[in-house]
Write a protein that holds these residues in place. Structure first.
Motif, PDB file in Angstrom:
ATOM      1  N   LYS A   7      23.744 -88.771  47.426  1.00 63.40           N
ATOM      2  CA  LYS A   7      25.021 -89.473  47.296  1.00 63.40           C
ATOM      3  C   LYS A   7      26.175 -88.478  47.313  1.00 63.40           C
ATOM      4  CE  LYS A   7      25.339 -89.696  42.338  1.00 63.40           C
ATOM      5  NZ  LYS A   7      25.735 -90.486  41.227  1.00 63.40           N
ATOM      6  N   LEU A   8      27.364 -89.004  47.530  1.00 66.52           N
ATOM      7  CA  LEU A   8      28.529 -88.132  47.630  1.00 66.52           C
ATOM      8  C   LEU A   8      29.009 -87.770  46.229  1.00 66.52           C
ATOM      9  CD1 LEU A   8      30.348 -90.190  50.386  1.00 66.52           C
ATOM     10  CD2 LEU A   8      28.956 -88.157  50.703  1.00 66.52           C
ATOM     11  N   ASN A   9      29.455 -86.526  46.086  1.00 64.81           N
ATOM     12  CA  ASN A   9      29.838 -86.069  44.746  1.00 64.81           C
ATOM     13  C   ASN A   9      31.308 -85.715  44.591  1.00 64.81           C
ATOM     14  OD1 ASN A   9      27.205 -86.158  43.573  1.00 64.81           O
ATOM     15  ND2 ASN A   9      26.687 -84.440  44.894  1.00 64.81           N
ATOM     16  N   SER A  10      32.018 -85.656  45.692  1.00 60.47           N
ATOM     17  CA  SER A  10      33.439 -85.286  45.553  1.00 60.47           C
ATOM     18  C   SER A  10      34.236 -85.903  46.699  1.00 60.47           C
ATOM     19  CB  SER A  10      33.592 -83.767  45.594  1.00 60.47           C
ATOM     20  OG  SER A  10      33.216 -83.298  46.872  1.00 60.47           O
ATOM     21  N   ASP A  11      35.551 -85.875  46.548  1.00 59.65           N
ATOM     22  CA  ASP A  11      36.429 -86.403  47.601  1.00 59.65           C
ATOM     23  C   ASP A  11      36.240 -85.619  48.895  1.00 59.65           C
ATOM     24  OD1 ASP A  11      37.497 -88.336  46.031  1.00 59.65           O
ATOM     25  OD2 ASP A  11      39.172 -87.112  45.335  1.00 59.65           O
ATOM     26  N   GLU A  12      36.039 -84.329  48.750  1.00 57.44           N
ATOM     27  CA  GLU A  12      35.854 -83.486  49.931  1.00 57.44           C
ATOM     28  C   GLU A  12      34.600 -83.920  50.692  1.00 57.44           C
ATOM     29  OE1 GLU A  12      36.500 -79.464  49.055  1.00 57.44           O
ATOM     30  OE2 GLU A  12      36.811 -78.980  51.164  1.00 57.44           O
ATOM     31  N   LEU A  14      33.311 -86.851  50.616  1.00 62.74           N
ATOM     32  CA  LEU A  14      33.604 -88.163  51.215  1.00 62.74           C
ATOM     33  C   LEU A  14      34.313 -87.982  52.556  1.00 62.74           C
ATOM     34  CD1 LEU A  14      33.932 -91.325  50.922  1.00 62.74           C
ATOM     35  CD2 LEU A  14      36.166 -90.823  49.957  1.00 62.74           C
ATOM     36  N   LEU A  15      35.337 -87.123  52.584  1.00 62.77           N
ATOM     37  CA  LEU A  15      36.090 -86.908  53.824  1.00 62.77           C
ATOM     38  C   LEU A  15      35.200 -86.297  54.905  1.00 62.77           C
ATOM     39  CD1 LEU A  15      39.509 -85.635  52.422  1.00 62.77           C
ATOM     40  CD2 LEU A  15      38.894 -87.931  53.109  1.00 62.77           C
ATOM     41  N   ASN A  16      34.343 -85.364  54.504  1.00 65.45           N
ATOM     42  CA  ASN A  16      33.419 -84.756  55.472  1.00 65.45           C
ATOM     43  C   ASN A  16      32.435 -85.791  56.012  1.00 65.45           C
ATOM     44  OD1 ASN A  16      34.529 -82.263  55.347  1.00 65.45           O
ATOM     45  ND2 ASN A  16      33.137 -81.479  53.798  1.00 65.45           N
ATOM     46  N   ALA A  17      31.961 -86.674  55.120  1.00 67.69           N
ATOM     47  CA  ALA A  17      31.006 -87.707  55.545  1.00 67.69           C
ATOM     48  C   ALA A  17      31.644 -88.634  56.575  1.00 67.69           C
ATOM     49  CB  ALA A  17      30.542 -88.510  54.327  1.00 67.69           C
ATOM     50  N   ILE A  18      32.922 -88.989  56.347  1.00 67.36           N
ATOM     51  CA  ILE A  18      33.619 -89.883  57.283  1.00 67.36           C
ATOM     52  C   ILE A  18      33.807 -89.186  58.636  1.00 67.36           C
ATOM     53  CG2 ILE A  18      35.808 -91.045  57.720  1.00 67.36           C
ATOM     54  CD1 ILE A  18      35.886 -91.583  54.663  1.00 67.36           C
ATOM     55  N   SER A  19      34.179 -87.919  58.568  1.00 68.62           N
ATOM     56  CA  SER A  19      34.367 -87.162  59.808  1.00 68.62           C
ATOM     57  C   SER A  19      33.054 -87.099  60.604  1.00 68.62           C
ATOM     58  CB  SER A  19      34.871 -85.764  59.444  1.00 68.62           C
ATOM     59  OG  SER A  19      34.953 -84.984  60.564  1.00 68.62           O
ATOM     60  N   ARG A  20      31.964 -86.864  59.892  1.00 68.10           N
ATOM     61  CA  ARG A  20      30.661 -86.756  60.553  1.00 68.10           C
ATOM     62  C   ARG A  20      30.237 -88.114  61.117  1.00 68.10           C
ATOM     63  NH1 ARG A  20      25.126 -85.503  57.998  1.00 68.10           N
ATOM     64  NH2 ARG A  20      23.929 -85.096  59.873  1.00 68.10           N
ATOM     65  N   LEU A  21      30.480 -89.151  60.319  1.00 69.33           N
ATOM     66  CA  LEU A  21      30.123 -90.499  60.772  1.00 69.33           C
ATOM     67  C   LEU A  21      30.851 -90.828  62.074  1.00 69.33           C
ATOM     68  CD1 LEU A  21      28.883 -93.335  60.319  1.00 69.33           C
ATOM     69  CD2 LEU A  21      30.904 -93.915  59.034  1.00 69.33           C
ATOM     70  N   PHE A  22      32.124 -90.475  62.136  1.00 70.94           N
ATOM     71  CA  PHE A  22      32.902 -90.777  63.329  1.00 70.94           C
ATOM     72  C   PHE A  22      32.335 -90.064  64.565  1.00 70.94           C
ATOM     73  CE2 PHE A  22      36.373 -89.277  66.113  1.00 70.94           C
ATOM     74  CZ  PHE A  22      36.663 -90.492  66.711  1.00 70.94           C
ATOM     75  N   LYS A  23      31.997 -88.785  64.386  1.00 67.23           N
ATOM     76  CA  LYS A  23      31.471 -88.031  65.521  1.00 67.23           C
ATOM     77  C   LYS A  23      30.145 -88.608  66.003  1.00 67.23           C
ATOM     78  CE  LYS A  23      33.491 -83.747  63.973  1.00 67.23           C
ATOM     79  NZ  LYS A  23      33.221 -82.545  63.233  1.00 67.23           N
ATOM     80  N   LEU A  24      29.258 -88.886  65.037  1.00 64.32           N
ATOM     81  CA  LEU A  24      27.940 -89.411  65.411  1.00 64.32           C
ATOM     82  C   LEU A  24      28.068 -90.806  66.024  1.00 64.32           C
ATOM     83  CD1 LEU A  24      25.775 -88.260  62.364  1.00 64.32           C
ATOM     84  CD2 LEU A  24      25.766 -87.338  64.661  1.00 64.32           C
ATOM     85  N   ALA A  25      28.983 -91.610  65.470  1.00 65.93           N
ATOM     86  CA  ALA A  25      29.162 -92.970  65.984  1.00 65.93           C
ATOM     87  C   ALA A  25      29.604 -92.934  67.439  1.00 65.93           C
ATOM     88  CB  ALA A  25      30.177 -93.717  65.126  1.00 65.93           C
ATOM     89  N   ALA A  26      30.513 -92.009  67.761  1.00 65.94           N
ATOM     90  CA  ALA A  26      30.993 -91.890  69.145  1.00 65.94           C
ATOM     91  C   ALA A  26      29.848 -91.482  70.076  1.00 65.94           C
ATOM     92  CB  ALA A  26      32.122 -90.870  69.203  1.00 65.94           C
ATOM     93  N   THR A  27      29.033 -90.538  69.617  1.00 62.20           N
ATOM     94  CA  THR A  27      27.908 -90.077  70.440  1.00 62.20           C
ATOM     95  C   THR A  27      26.898 -91.209  70.633  1.00 62.20           C
ATOM     96  OG1 THR A  27      28.196 -88.010  69.270  1.00 62.20           O
ATOM     97  CG2 THR A  27      26.266 -88.163  70.670  1.00 62.20           C
ATOM     98  N   ASN A  28      26.590 -91.909  69.542  1.00 65.41           N
ATOM     99  CA  ASN A  28      25.607 -92.996  69.629  1.00 65.41           C
ATOM    100  C   ASN A  28      26.086 -94.115  70.553  1.00 65.41           C
ATOM    101  OD1 ASN A  28      23.994 -91.657  67.904  1.00 65.41           O
ATOM    102  ND2 ASN A  28      24.460 -92.876  66.098  1.00 65.41           N
TER     103      ASN A  28
END
Lengths: 611, 196
Positions: free
Chosen positions: A547-552, A554-568
């Motif tokens: 699970k996510l432990n900090s705001d940082e 969270l922001l990194n997870a969103i950034s990664r999700l966006f990149k992977l979503a575009a690739t998928n």
């Protein structure tokens, strides 16, 4: 026995790739590569590294157009001609300066002189002592001099108050009309005074330290003159000069044990105050740091207040020095520039704008940008297809449009084209025809088998295949749009800014994130259900429960999700679009693809679970 | 060699090398017009040196060395390296592309370009030059002459620079350093400009 050649290291392997070794050594390594898998793997790794460098930095070297060789050569010939007609003495002087040795001597001598000068300056600076008295005197004088430059000055200050060793902090803004001794203040984005500010105010008042102007040499000097001093020192750091005064023990509760005032070295302006205060059992530390400062003209502020009825800066004098917020937190003058006097958009306002755009689905890939201008205004600009859409967006933003901190510039494509036509000459447009070599969907066989088993034939079968492929692509695009919205919402604030947000604003911001993370998950759940009967591999998942432990994070997870979503999305749509690629290459049939999908689902779940 | 033959030979050499020299200089200064100016002036000096001396053993190395020195002068004139980084980040020449791209694609591409620029500028000047010269097609011996280093150490220098670039770039891509190198918002950029 023949001596066995040594195994090449990474440097030698690179030289081998670049064919920089002797022919004999090249041949030796070639033979070693044929026998040694590990070596081949190392070579492949190097090749990948070179390829990655070339690909990644192509934009630093590539140019849109090839260089106009003929023009360049003509220009060069002209220069050559101009040089050849130069008088002989000029050519000789130029030649002398180009002589490398003399140039080196000249550069070396200049560099030595500069180093000596710099060292002397540093030595002079570091050896010059500053007493506490001089420190406070110079800072007070500098403060007085800066006030004299503006008629009827109003000092605007924004201070971040922080409890040392914790994340607890609050931002406090104040306006101090020096001539009329009026004082006005505001707490950023909160309606209730935080406990931290109340505590600091109580401490300052108890120690007779001016709570209206804590970052002032005069206030510091007044406190310093009242207490019995145990020690005092002036030191330098990256911020500037620091004066630390320590009071003599014993210390009663809430007494300032030590205070450090930091001033900028360049202009002696006070920028920070650190306090060490006696508590019930142990000492507490606070830091007050200036984040914004300006001396405004009272007249200019009044003019602005008259032009903006909702605002009444300095309209009512506030005799009490208490740290109470003013009534109108959303409307305040910006101190960034006296001339513009534009208002600064608060985080709450920013989230409200995002919510309003979200309500009309403007975050799902529309050409709209929400940015902050240099003077703190929130700018919403963009290009929309139709007048109706523009009206819809303006209606959604109507409630915030009158706010001086918000600037809206939305145009339709037609309006933009009209503007462009007026401002520039028409460009030549080249239309190229594209032809699809082969009309086939990479997963056509699988789809055909699936729908034939359900009894479909002929025209109906073809229609169903096309409908299904279009549906999959649409759903995948919607998931990608949710990921884009997540990124746009997340990018509005940094982790540090999130720390200073009040609870209500933060909850509203999180609600927006949750909405789109859930939307993303929903689309992919449906895609999996739709595709599992045709591609059994679609059940593939990753088992990650972190699970996510900090705001940082969270922001990194969103950034990664966006990149992977575009690739998928790109990979999935390619599998279901007309293509010349071999059917075996379809990503949807590979387990790795579904594991990446699973990673995005996990990230979305983590975002939803984040509080 | 007669004068006309010499000129023809030089024109051939010019046409053959100008693009490579330009790319090398551009990768250092990130400014199209100034890069072209540096290239032309370097060729001019090279030509004048050739007139005075019969032949140089490594013509390309000499040319690149002249271009490198001029690029260094240019960079020094800019006073601060920050401006170059800023230009490199904000004024990158776009990829050649004919395919229409979605805003997400553009954003991703911009992000990748930003990471690559960050990884590149995080390298030392020497590392950056090594990679740029090698990429311009110079052999190890020529790179050594341009940078005035031992030819035997060039392979090591290039390999080390490549490894450092790959480590930083990978770390940025995987988000380990994302917090440090996020593409700055407008107000952050404005603040940076003000600081400069």
């Amino acid at each position: 026995m023949m001596k066995r050649p040594h195994k090449p290291d990474e440097n030698e392997l690179l030289a081998f790739l670049d064919e920089e070794l002797s022919p004999q050594r090249q041949a030796e390594i070639r033979q070693q590569l044929a026998a040694d898998w590990e070596l081949r793997a190392n070579l492949a790794k190097l090749e990948r590294r070179v390829e990655q460098f070339v690909d990644a930095t192509a934009h630093v070297r590539e140019v849109d157009e090839p260089l106009p060789l003929d023009d360049l050569w003509r220009d060069f010939s002209a220069r050559l001609e101009a040089t050849s007609v130069r008088p002989a003495w000029q050519a000789r002087v130029a030649g002398w300066w180009q002589t490398e040795f003399r140039l080196r001597v000249l550069i070396g001598a200049t560099a030595c002189l500069l180093v000596v000068a710099a060292l002397s300056f540093l030595l002079w600076q570091s050896e010059r002592p500053v007493s506490a008295q001089e420190f406070l005197q110079r800072s007070t004088q500098a403060e007085a001099a800066s006030l004299q430059r503006v008629g009827a000055p109003v000092v605007y200050r924004k201070i971040q108050v922080k409890r040392s060793g914790t994340n607890e902090s609050a931002t406090w803004e104040s306006w101090h009309d020096v001539e009329r001794t009026q004082f006005r203040q505001r707490l950023a984005d909160v309606k209730k005074k935080p406990a931290l500010l109340a505590e600091v105010e109580a401490i300052l008042t108890a120690n007779q330290f001016d709570p209206q102007r804590p970052l002032s040499a005069a206030a510091f000097a007044a406190w310093r003159n009242r207490i019995p001093r145990q020690a005092e020192s002036v030191a330098r750091n990256n911020d500037g000069l620091m004066l630390t005064t320590t009071a003599t023990a014993p210390h009663a509760v809430n007494t300032i044990i030590a205070a450090t005032l930091t001033v900028r070295r360049s202009d002696w302006h006070a920028i920070a105050l650190q306090l060490q205060v006696q508590g019930e059992r142990e000492s507490r530390s606070f830091e007050l740091r200036e984040t914004s400062f300006e001396i405004l003209s009272a007249q200019a502020l009044n003019d602005f207040a008259e032009a903006t009825p909702a605002l009444s800066v300095l309209a009512n004098p506030s005799p009490s020095p208490s740290l109470e917020p003013t009534a109108s937190p959303s409307a305040s003058p910006s101190a960034s520039t006296t001339a513009a006097l534009a208002a600064i958009a608060s985080a709450t306002l920013e989230v409200e704008v995002l919510e309003r755009l979200n309500q009309v689905n403007a975050l799902l890939g529309e050409q709209l940008n929400v940015t902050r201008t240099a003077n703190g205004q929130l700018k919403i600009d963009g290009l929309v297809e139709t007048d109706a859409r523009k009206s819809e967006l303006l209606r959604a933003l109507q409630a915030v449009a009158s706010n001086p901190a918000v600037k809206i510039e939305i145009s339709t494509v037609t309006e933009a084209q009209t503007r462009q036509a007026q401002s520039s000459s028409p460009r030549k447009v080249i239309v190229q025809d594209a032809q699809v070599a082969q009309q086939a969907i990479p997963v056509e066989t699988e789809l055909r088998n699936h729908f034939t088993a359900r009894g479909l034939t002929g025209e109906r079968l073809e229609q169903e295949i096309q409908r299904f492929a279009a549906q999959v692509c649409n759903r995948s695009s919607r998931a990608r749009a949710h990921a884009l919205a997540l990124k746009q919402i997340a990018d509005r604030f940094s982790a540090a800014q999130l720390q200073t947000q009040d609870q209500a604003t933060r909850e509203r911001w999180q609600a927006l994130l949750h909405q789109h993370a859930q939307g993303f998950r929903r689309e992919w759940q449906q895609l999996r259900q739709q595709l599992q009967p045709i591609f059994p591999v679609a059940t593939e998942t990753n088992t990650s429960t972190s699970k996510l432990n900090s705001d940082e994070e969270l922001l990194n997870a969103i950034s990664r999700l966006f990149k992977l979503a575009a690739t998928n999305d790109a990979a999935l749509c390619q599998s279901f679009s007309v293509s010349t690629e071999a059917a075996a290459g379809a990503a949807v049939k590979r387990a790795e693809f579904w594991r990446t999908v699973s990673t995005t689902e996990t990230l979305a779940t983590q975002i939803v679970a984040w509080q | 060699m007669k004068h006309s033959e010499k000129t023809t030979h030089f024109e051939e050499f010019y046409r053959q090398e100008v693009a490579a020299v330009y790319r090398f200089v551009y990768s250092r200064v990130h400014h199209h017009e100034d890069a072209l100016e540096i290239v032309q002036e370097s060729f001019l000096t090279f030509y004048q040196l050739q007139q005075r001396t019969e032949a140089y053993e490594h013509e390309r190395a000499l040319l690149f060395r002249l271009a490198r020195n001029r690029a260094i002068d240019w960079l020094r004139r800019q006073r601060t390296r920050e401006r170059v980084e800023h230009d490199a980040t904000t004024n990158v020449v776009p990829f050649r592309s004919t395919a229409p791209r979605t805003p997400e694609d553009l954003l991703l591409e911009k992000e990748r370009q930003h990471y690559a620029t960050t990884a590149l500028t995080s390298l030392s000047e020497r590392d950056q030059e090594c990679l740029a010269l090698r990429r311009s097609g110079l052999r190890y011996q020529e790179v050594a002459e341009v940078l005035q280093v031992n030819p035997n150490s060039v392979g090591q220098l290039i390999n080390r620079a490549l490894r450092r670039f790959a480590e930083t770039y990978d770390a940025l891509l995987t988000g380990k350093l994302a917090g440090k190198s996020r593409i700055t918002s407008d107000d952050e950029k404005a603040a940076q400009t003000r600081r400069k």
